[in-house]
Design an enzyme around this catalytic site. Structure first.
Site: not given
Ligand code: F6R
Length: 279
Positions: A86, A155, A157, A162
């Site tokens: 990313d 979280n 990811h 996400e």
């Protein structure tokens, strides 16, 4: 030139049952050692391996360990290519926290990779959608990713997919959650400097890698690791998609493993792994 593609994970799935391997180790140093050894094995057996890179804190010791192996003459990476997961959108290329800078500083230079073989999504492209499509095409032209390193967000990811990301998504622009921006504020002078958007390989892209190695260290990752490994497969915990991968290793320290329930089985399996089982 397009590199001949070796078996895809789905082909592999046809003749091996395939499963997620959970490796619980005493500390972060052992996590780095074991994950680096898995990468080194792939590179030794496939000298022109295509490796998938993560950024953030979790992989740093793994890159340092791989660099040590290269310096000691125990690992030849001269034919290796790499693709990052990313990149932030809109951050200048020369910003120390752009992922293109981080990958150069933490991976390309210390390992001595050929810079022309190291790819990071272009977060500065005028046409982001096109840049995403070109990134997918470049991965395919390289023959696909042999082994992908992953961290996990608090979280759940992976990459910057996400919660609520499509489980079949490809490389695309995503909005970062508030949680991720707060978690990553430590890399910036002020929290409001954390970019709001990113380009990330999709979950479908990540699942196409022939092998996945997810690493997590520390208690702050325990809930996400437990949800990914033992929870339902759900877009609300994107890392849970790894349960469908035929060759995924989850390499964690005791703290990151502390919310898992099936630990006796994972430890037993790892300690008694027969030599015929894939590495
Ligand atoms: C970074 C990435 C993210 C991180 C995750 C964990 O390229 O893809 O998924 O791996 O946010 O970050 P750290 O390792 O900093 O806790």
């Amino acid at each position: 030139m397009r590199r001949e593609r070796r078996h895809s994970p789905m082909q592999l799935d046809r003749y091996s049952e395939g499963s997620m391997e959970v490796i619980i180790l005493p500390d972060a140093a052992r996590v780095a050692e074991v994950a680096a050894a898995q990468f080194a094995d792939v590179i030794r057996s496939t000298p022109d391996a295509v490796i998938g890179l993560a950024t953030g804190s979790s992989p740093l010791d793994i890159y340092a360990r791989l660099a040590e192996l290269v310096r000691a003459g125990e690992l030849d990476v001269s034919r290796v290519s790499a693709f990052a997961l990313d990149e932030y959108v809109g951050i200048p290329e020369d910003h120390p926290e752009s992922y293109v800078s981080v990958i150069r500083r933490e991976v390309t230079e210390p390992l001595g990779l050929d810079p022309s073989r190291v790819h990071v999504p272009d977060g500065r492209a005028a046409d982001i959608e096109r840049a995403c499509d070109e990134y997918e095409a470049a991965i395919a032209a390289a023959g696909g990713i042999d082994v992908q390193l992953l961290g996990i967000g608090t979280n759940g990811h992976v990459g910057f997919n996400e919660p609520s990301s499509s489980l079949r998504s490809r490389t695309r622009i995503k909005t970062l959650t508030r949680r991720t921006r707060v978690d990553n504020a430590r890399f910036f002078e002020r929290p409001d400097q954390v970019p709001t958007h990113c380009i990330t390989q999709g979950l479908g892209t990540i699942m196409d890698a022939r092998r996945l190695v997810l690493v997590a260290q520390g208690e702050h990752k325990a809930a996400a690791v437990a949800a990914a490994v033992e929870g339902p497969v759900t877009a609300m915990c994107p890392a849970s998609i790894l349960q469908f991968h035929p060759h995924a290793s989850v390499v964690v320290d005791e703290a990151a493993a502390s919310a898992l329930t099936n630990t006796e089985y994972y430890r037993h399996t790892y300690e008694n792994k027969p030599p015929w089982q894939h590495p």
